[in-house]
Design an enzyme around this catalytic site. Structure first.
Site: not given
Length: 505
Positions: A76-77, A240
């Protein structure tokens, strides 16, 4: 038999699983590593993820020709910035890159913590994509001015597979510019980034697809590179943690604790959460609901470091930890070796408390495991305080879940049985579940048909004393936060004695 492919592109590697659509039986696996990326400046070349995917798929052999659908889950991110031709303009800034901590603080100060929580379900910290974009605008304006498309890691891989610029609501909910309750981008939040207007930034973002919608189909060029059949559907993909929830078949109230490079604790929820303290991130899940989550930067890398310090390998460290009693003979480790996201202390370092001449190597090993686990169990308390139901079963996943020491310590500190699912790669399994939607298996059928969530239950030891161990950890963590707040670094980053950054209002 027809198969589906699930991809897990993490910080450390790309994993691929091929599973039978009807039974979920594992048919083939592949894995290729990524270059290490270490905070505070943690970056990777997105093109290396694609090469790792190609290599991992090649390891699956001739069974690739039987794949009927594929889906991608990713870390992520991460901020991936692309030019008009879809080429990366610079290495991607990953979730554990903490250089944007000043930008995160400035964004919260400008908009207000409560307003952020209401707008997008979360209060930005350095992990969030919006803070990384603000950093780029400030530090690399020439690069920022050339951005034609912005992607998350899983978006980039799907673009390479399908030629389309799309994402899903689960991964989009970790950016800091997506309204989780309304299901739309917030141009007013993007206005705060600078460099161009929020509406102009929004034009660079991927289309958000529904959890049960396909992103597109494998193109001829992607098929030639990967060995996947041309034209098969590619699921919308997700982050994820969202994929792992699918891979474990989590039901409302169930909790997952994931032990990897980072640590996460999350629960499946039917309603969005909004935590103005910033501890709980109010994410969407990959099945039309929500996934309130707490993330710590420090997990298995902590125990790896302690093993190195005291001259043991992983197996020896686990054995040593298991030879020390619950509470580690009074030794307590606050594991902020990479700084920390929860609590929001990017300048923090690790600390050891309660040492005396009787402290043994085994006690240090146990204290390291207990510190990592207790920080995540505090996260579960925060989930409950934010309104999430946490009365179900606790599932332990991630690479750390393979360690007998982490399994024992998790059960001892939780004070109740902990389920360790049979599926070692829950993220890849969840991506397979998502792909199977496009090959005839309904999402709500997968848990039963595939036996998702089955595993071993670890009981706590009779002398576990979870309340005493957790209290000792909480007292040590509070002491570490007070010490940081009294230092110039802590004062500069706004650390407070409760471990949180001060919030306006």
């Amino acid at each position: 038999m027809a198969l589906v492919a699930g991809v897990d592109s993490s910080t450390q590697s790309t994993k691929v699983e091929l599973r039978d659509i009807e039974s979920g039986e594992l048919a083939a696996v592949g894995r290729a590593g990524h270059q290490p990326a270490d905070p505070p400046r943690s970056e990777q070349d997105p093109r290396a993820w694609w090469q790792a995917l190609v290599e991992a798929l090649a390891q699956c052999g001739p069974r690739l020709r039987d794949v009927a659908a594929v889906s991608v889950a990713g870390q992520q991110h991460g901020l991936v910035v692309l030019d008009a031709g879809g080429e990366p303009l610079r290495p991607a800034k990953l979730w554990n890159d903490t250089t944007s901590a000043p930008q995160a603080a400035a964004l919260v100060e400008r908009y207000g913590a409560n307003a952020w929580a209401v707008a997008c379900g979360s209060v930005p910290v350095a992990s969030f994509t919006i803070t990384k974009l603000a950093w780029l605008v400030e530090h690399e304006p020439d690069v920022a001015s050339r951005i034609a498309r912005i992607a998350l890691p899983h978006d980039y891989l799907m673009m390479r597979l399908t030629g389309r610029h799309v994402t899903d609501r689960g991964d989009a909910s970790g950016t800091g510019w997506y309204d989780t309750a309304a299901g739309r981008y917030r141009t007013d939040l993007l206005d705060l980034v600078g460099g161009r207007s929020g509406a102009e930034w929004a034009e660079t973002l991927p289309e958000v697809r529904a959890f049960d919608a396909a992103a597109g189909a494998v193109t001829a060029s992607a098929a030639a590179a990967t060995g996947l059949p041309e034209g098969i559907p590619v699921g919308a993909g997700t982050g994820d943690n969202m994929a792992a929830a699918l891979g474990m078949g989590l039901q409302p109230g169930d909790i997952a604790v994931s032990l990897g490079t980072s640590g996460t604790a999350y629960a499946v929820s039917s309603e969005p959460t909004h935590d103005p303290s910033g501890v709980v991130a109010g994410f969407c899940d990959a099945a039309g609901g929500f996934l309130p989550l707490v993330c710590t930067l420090n997990a298995t890398r902590v125990t790896d470091a302690v093993a190195r310090w005291i001259g043991l390998d992983r197996e020896e460290l686990a054995a040593a930890a298991l030879s020390s009693p619950p509470g580690a003979g009074g030794a307590v480790m606050v594991p902020y070796l990479d700084g920390e996201r929860t609590p929001n202390l990017p300048e923090a370092t690790g600390s050891l408390y309660g040492l005396d001449f009787s402290t043994s190597r085994a006690d240090l090993a146990r204290a390291a495991h207990e510190g990592v686990v207790c920080a995540l169990l505090d996260g579960i308390d925060a989930l409950a305080a934010a309104g999430a139901s946490v009365g179900g079963r606790l599932h332990l996943v991630g690479g750390g879940a393979r360690s007998p020491a982490y399994r024992r310590v998790a059960a001892d500190c939780w004070g109740a049985p902990v389920r360790v699912p049979d599926a070692e790669e829950a993220v890849a399994a969840g991506a397979c579940v998502q792909a199977a939607q496009h090959a005839g298996l309904r999402l709500d059928e997968a848990a039963g048909a595939w036996g998702l969530g089955a595993g071993d239950d670890v009981e706590p030891a009779p002398d576990a004393a979870p309340s005493a161990v957790r209290l000792a950890y909480q007292q040590a963590a509070a002491a570490a936060a007070r010490l940081l707040a009294s230092t110039p670094a802590g004062t500069a980053t706004g650390a407070t004695t409760d471990g949180r950054s001060p919030r306006p209002g």
